[in-house]
Scaffold this active site. Structure first.
Site, PDB file in Angstrom:
ATOM      1  N   PRO A   1       0.844  -1.204   0.000  1.00 18.96           N
ATOM      2  CA  PRO A   1       0.000   0.000   0.000  1.00 18.96           C
ATOM      3  C   PRO A   1       0.878   1.252   0.000  1.00 18.96           C
ATOM      4  CG  PRO A   1      -0.624  -1.510   1.773  1.00 18.96           C
ATOM      5  CD  PRO A   1       0.644  -2.025   1.199  1.00 18.96           C
ATOM      6  N   GLU A   2       0.560   2.187  -0.899  1.00 14.56           N
ATOM      7  CA  GLU A   2       1.274   3.456  -0.955  1.00 14.56           C
ATOM      8  C   GLU A   2       0.330   4.558  -0.464  1.00 14.56           C
ATOM      9  OE1 GLU A   2       3.197   4.030  -4.763  1.00 14.56           O
ATOM     10  OE2 GLU A   2       3.457   1.886  -5.057  1.00 14.56           O
TER      11      GLU A   2
ATOM     12  N   HIS B   1      -5.283 -15.108   8.972  1.00 11.82           N
ATOM     13  CA  HIS B   1      -4.151 -14.176   9.036  1.00 11.82           C
ATOM     14  C   HIS B   1      -4.451 -12.874   9.776  1.00 11.82           C
ATOM     15  CE1 HIS B   1      -2.184 -16.849   6.210  1.00 11.82           C
ATOM     16  NE2 HIS B   1      -3.160 -16.680   5.352  1.00 11.82           N
TER      17      HIS B   1
ATOM     18  N   ARG C   1       1.922 -11.610   5.060  1.00 10.20           N
ATOM     19  CA  ARG C   1       3.389 -11.684   5.088  1.00 10.20           C
ATOM     20  C   ARG C   1       3.979 -11.260   6.434  1.00 10.20           C
ATOM     21  NH1 ARG C   1       5.764 -11.056  -0.232  1.00 10.20           N
ATOM     22  NH2 ARG C   1       7.729 -11.204   0.874  1.00 10.20           N
TER      23      ARG C   1
ATOM     24  N   ARG D   1      20.311  17.372  -4.501  1.00 12.40           N
ATOM     25  CA  ARG D   1      20.842  16.008  -4.507  1.00 12.40           C
ATOM     26  C   ARG D   1      21.323  15.660  -5.899  1.00 12.40           C
ATOM     27  NH1 ARG D   1      16.937  16.716  -1.008  1.00 12.40           N
ATOM     28  NH2 ARG D   1      16.824  15.535   0.930  1.00 12.40           N
TER      29      ARG D   1
END
Ligand code: ZN
Length: 270
Positions: free
Chosen positions: A2-3, A93, A112, A151
């Site tokens: 998920p972002e 889960h 996971r 950068r």
């Protein structure tokens, strides 16, 4: 994983449901889901508190409690927060259950097991290292241009660096670079002001569109009511290797950049 748009979808959907509710108790079958604290301490400090606010910072979900603690959850790879009636059948889960007033449960499901729960007096001690929020008013095009020129980094891995900008992951980095017509291997301080402006607007457009679509379900991501997101149907490059470009007559390629799958069109991303 998920972002920002997926986490934002979870927060928006949960906010109206859980703010004002009391956390009655915690059930846990896998204590390692709790970071840097014993289950007993978490239970003692959280049980009986009321959730007063729910926010997102980067990919973190922040529960403000009336005890002035913040409980913070990171879904990592496959975490899901499901809001279910107490009487409903338990999914596989689910490692931690927050029992809420009103006969509801917030279930932290994670196949996971990389997702984590934190509790802190000061949320900044957990999330403080993050870069600016890309959808905030203060994240301007000129600020991004200045950041890129401060950068000398390859663009795609830089966008994934949470200390540079918070919340962008592999999918939305590729989609944003496509709409900005920028090659993922460009060096950050070579972008012209016009290119930085394109990247700024494509990041914001891509994230907003993904939020409007309830996030993207590639494998595990679900909204708190268990439904899938729709954004995966609108991807322009992500997961489309070998297909034709939607903008030119090129073909989408997959390369590995900074250890991550990267999808782009060599013909129109320069
Ligand atoms: Zn193209």
């Amino acid at each position: 994983m998920p972002e920002l748009p997926e986490v934002e979808t979870v927060v928006r959907s949960l906010r109206q449901e859980v703010v004002g509710k009391k956390i009655l108790d915690i059930k846990n079958k896998w204590p390692r889901q709790i970071s840097s604290m014993e289950l007993d301490e978490l239970r003692e400090r959280v049980s009986g508190t009321t959730i007063t606010q729910l926010d997102r910072r980067g990919k973190y979900i922040l529960f403000t409690l009336d005890s002035s603690d913040s409980m913070i959850i990171h879904l990592k790879m496959t975490g899901q927060l499901l809001l279910q009636p107490t009487s409903s059948a338990m999914q596989d889960h689910v490692h931690t259950v927050f029992m809420l007033s009103g006969n509801e449960e917030l279930r932290f499901r994670d196949v996971r097991k990389f997702g984590r729960i934190y509790l802190a007096r000061n949320a900044e001690s957990i999330v403080g290292e993050l870069g600016p929020e890309p959808l905030s008013r203060s994240f301007s095009a000129s600020l991004l241009h200045k950041m890129l020129h401060g950068r000398r980094r390859v663009l795609k891995p830089l966008l994934l660096d949470q200390r540079f900008i918070a919340g962008i992951g592999n999918i939305y980095a590729d989609e944003s670079l496509f709409w900005a017509k920028l090659a993922p291997n460009r060096i950050s301080n070579t972008l012209s002001r016009l290119e930085s402006d394109r990247l700024h607007s494509s990041i914001r457009k891509t994230l907003r569109m993904a939020i409007d679509n309830g996030g993207a379900t590639i494998s595990d991501y679900r909204q708190p009511d268990g439904s899938e997101g729709e954004m995966q149907k609108s991807f322009s490059v992500y997961g489309r290797a070998g297909e034709s470009c939607v903008r030119c007559d090129g073909c989408i390629e997959r390369v590995v950049l900074g250890g991550r799958s990267t999808f782009f069109c060599r013909s129109c991303q320069l």
